[in-house]
Every structure is written in structure tokens, then in C-alpha cells.
Design a protein around this motif. Structure first.
Motif, PDB file in Angstrom:
ATOM      1  N   SER A  21       0.828  -1.211   0.000  1.00 59.07           N
ATOM      2  CA  SER A  21       0.000   0.000   0.000  1.00 59.07           C
ATOM      3  C   SER A  21       0.863   1.262   0.000  1.00 59.07           C
ATOM      4  O   SER A  21       0.481   2.272  -0.593  1.00 59.07           O
ATOM      5  CB  SER A  21      -0.957   0.004   1.186  1.00 59.07           C
ATOM      6  N   THR A  22       2.024   1.198   0.619  1.00 57.84           N
ATOM      7  CA  THR A  22       2.934   2.336   0.590  1.00 57.84           C
ATOM      8  C   THR A  22       3.450   2.580  -0.832  1.00 57.84           C
ATOM      9  O   THR A  22       3.537   3.727  -1.274  1.00 57.84           O
ATOM     10  CB  THR A  22       4.119   2.106   1.550  1.00 57.84           C
ATOM     11  N   LEU A  23       3.756   1.509  -1.537  1.00 56.37           N
ATOM     12  CA  LEU A  23       4.187   1.650  -2.929  1.00 56.37           C
ATOM     13  C   LEU A  23       3.044   2.157  -3.816  1.00 56.37           C
ATOM     14  O   LEU A  23       3.276   2.908  -4.760  1.00 56.37           O
ATOM     15  CB  LEU A  23       4.708   0.317  -3.463  1.00 56.37           C
ATOM     16  N   MET A  24       1.820   1.764  -3.506  1.00 56.65           N
ATOM     17  CA  MET A  24       0.668   2.223  -4.284  1.00 56.65           C
ATOM     18  C   MET A  24       0.456   3.733  -4.152  1.00 56.65           C
ATOM     19  O   MET A  24      -0.123   4.353  -5.037  1.00 56.65           O
ATOM     20  CB  MET A  24      -0.604   1.490  -3.834  1.00 56.65           C
ATOM     21  N   ILE A  28      -0.257   8.077  -8.668  1.00 58.68           N
ATOM     22  CA  ILE A  28      -1.270   9.133  -8.581  1.00 58.68           C
ATOM     23  C   ILE A  28      -2.229   9.011  -9.754  1.00 58.68           C
ATOM     24  O   ILE A  28      -1.779   8.760 -10.868  1.00 58.68           O
ATOM     25  CB  ILE A  28      -0.583  10.506  -8.577  1.00 58.68           C
ATOM     26  N   PRO A  29      -3.493   9.225  -9.654  1.00 56.32           N
ATOM     27  CA  PRO A  29      -4.352   9.498  -8.507  1.00 56.32           C
ATOM     28  C   PRO A  29      -5.027   8.253  -7.947  1.00 56.32           C
ATOM     29  O   PRO A  29      -5.355   8.199  -6.769  1.00 56.32           O
ATOM     30  CB  PRO A  29      -5.413  10.435  -9.057  1.00 56.32           C
ATOM     31  N   VAL A  30      -5.235   7.221  -8.799  1.00 58.47           N
ATOM     32  CA  VAL A  30      -5.994   6.045  -8.348  1.00 58.47           C
ATOM     33  C   VAL A  30      -5.225   5.252  -7.294  1.00 58.47           C
ATOM     34  O   VAL A  30      -5.790   4.839  -6.277  1.00 58.47           O
ATOM     35  CB  VAL A  30      -6.364   5.147  -9.557  1.00 58.47           C
ATOM     36  N   GLY A  31      -3.955   5.036  -7.515  1.00 56.82           N
ATOM     37  CA  GLY A  31      -3.141   4.288  -6.554  1.00 56.82           C
ATOM     38  C   GLY A  31      -3.065   4.962  -5.205  1.00 56.82           C
ATOM     39  O   GLY A  31      -3.026   4.297  -4.164  1.00 56.82           O
ATOM     40  N   THR A  32      -3.069   6.286  -5.209  1.00 54.12           N
ATOM     41  CA  THR A  32      -3.035   7.023  -3.955  1.00 54.12           C
ATOM     42  C   THR A  32      -4.303   6.757  -3.147  1.00 54.12           C
ATOM     43  O   THR A  32      -4.241   6.489  -1.947  1.00 54.12           O
ATOM     44  CB  THR A  32      -2.883   8.532  -4.210  1.00 54.12           C
ATOM     45  N   LEU A  33      -5.443   6.797  -3.815  1.00 56.37           N
ATOM     46  CA  LEU A  33      -6.705   6.544  -3.117  1.00 56.37           C
ATOM     47  C   LEU A  33      -6.784   5.100  -2.616  1.00 56.37           C
ATOM     48  O   LEU A  33      -7.199   4.860  -1.474  1.00 56.37           O
ATOM     49  CB  LEU A  33      -7.886   6.839  -4.041  1.00 56.37           C
ATOM     50  N   LEU A  34      -6.377   4.153  -3.449  1.00 59.00           N
ATOM     51  CA  LEU A  34      -6.394   2.753  -3.026  1.00 59.00           C
ATOM     52  C   LEU A  34      -5.386   2.485  -1.914  1.00 59.00           C
ATOM     53  O   LEU A  34      -5.670   1.736  -0.971  1.00 59.00           O
ATOM     54  CB  LEU A  34      -6.119   1.839  -4.217  1.00 59.00           C
ATOM     55  N   GLY A  35      -4.221   3.089  -2.011  1.00 59.07           N
ATOM     56  CA  GLY A  35      -3.204   2.919  -0.978  1.00 59.07           C
ATOM     57  C   GLY A  35      -3.633   3.476   0.362  1.00 59.07           C
ATOM     58  O   GLY A  35      -3.447   2.847   1.406  1.00 59.07           O
ATOM     59  N   ILE A  36      -4.257   4.653   0.352  1.00 60.53           N
ATOM     60  CA  ILE A  36      -4.750   5.245   1.598  1.00 60.53           C
ATOM     61  C   ILE A  36      -5.868   4.383   2.179  1.00 60.53           C
ATOM     62  O   ILE A  36      -5.901   4.119   3.382  1.00 60.53           O
ATOM     63  CB  ILE A  36      -5.227   6.688   1.359  1.00 60.53           C
ATOM     64  N   ILE A  43      -4.849  -0.469   9.494  1.00 57.54           N
ATOM     65  CA  ILE A  43      -4.738   0.115  10.829  1.00 57.54           C
ATOM     66  C   ILE A  43      -5.935  -0.285  11.687  1.00 57.54           C
ATOM     67  O   ILE A  43      -5.788  -0.644  12.858  1.00 57.54           O
ATOM     68  CB  ILE A  43      -4.589   1.643  10.741  1.00 57.54           C
ATOM     69  N   VAL A  44      -7.118  -0.268  11.101  1.00 57.82           N
ATOM     70  CA  VAL A  44      -8.324  -0.624  11.848  1.00 57.82           C
ATOM     71  C   VAL A  44      -8.317  -2.107  12.231  1.00 57.82           C
ATOM     72  O   VAL A  44      -8.697  -2.472  13.340  1.00 57.82           O
ATOM     73  CB  VAL A  44      -9.581  -0.278  11.016  1.00 57.82           C
TER      74      VAL A  44
END
Length: 59
Positions: A21-24, A28-36, A43-44
């Protein structure tokens, strides 16, 4: 499927998904949204990855 369907999750899978996910985030932009989204999910649900396993006892 193993990420959502089963409650058992290996510790190595957690760390793999953190790196993935860090590499994703760099795509930008789709990978950023999927990675976040994946980072927030991890985390949850992190307690499910590090939950103690019950020892198997034989009768």
C-alpha cells in the motif's frame, strides 16, 4: 478473499500489505486513493493480524 472473508490473517501478510500500500501511494491518482484506503483498513484491523493463536491440543 483471504483479506475480507477469513478471520485468520498471518503477520507476514500484514507487513506485505503495508509495503504494497505504501508503494501504491506513488501511483497518482488512483493508486493514492487505493493505498490510503488499504492503509486505513490495515490500521483498523491490525489486531486481527496480531491476535494470539490458540494452541491445538490433542485428546
Amino acid at each position: 478473499m483471504s483479506l475480507f472473508g477469513q478471520k485468520y490473517r498471518a503477520k507476514w501478510f500484514f507487513w506485505f500489505l503495508i509495503v504494497y500500500s505504501t508503494l501504491m501511494l506513488t501511483a497518482i491518482p488512483v493508486g493514492t486513493l487505493l493505498g490510503i484506503g488499504l492503509l486505513i483498513f490495515l490500521i483498523v484491523k491490525r489486531k486481527e493480524f496480531f491476535a494470539p493463536t490458540s494452541p491445538v491440543t490433542s485428546v
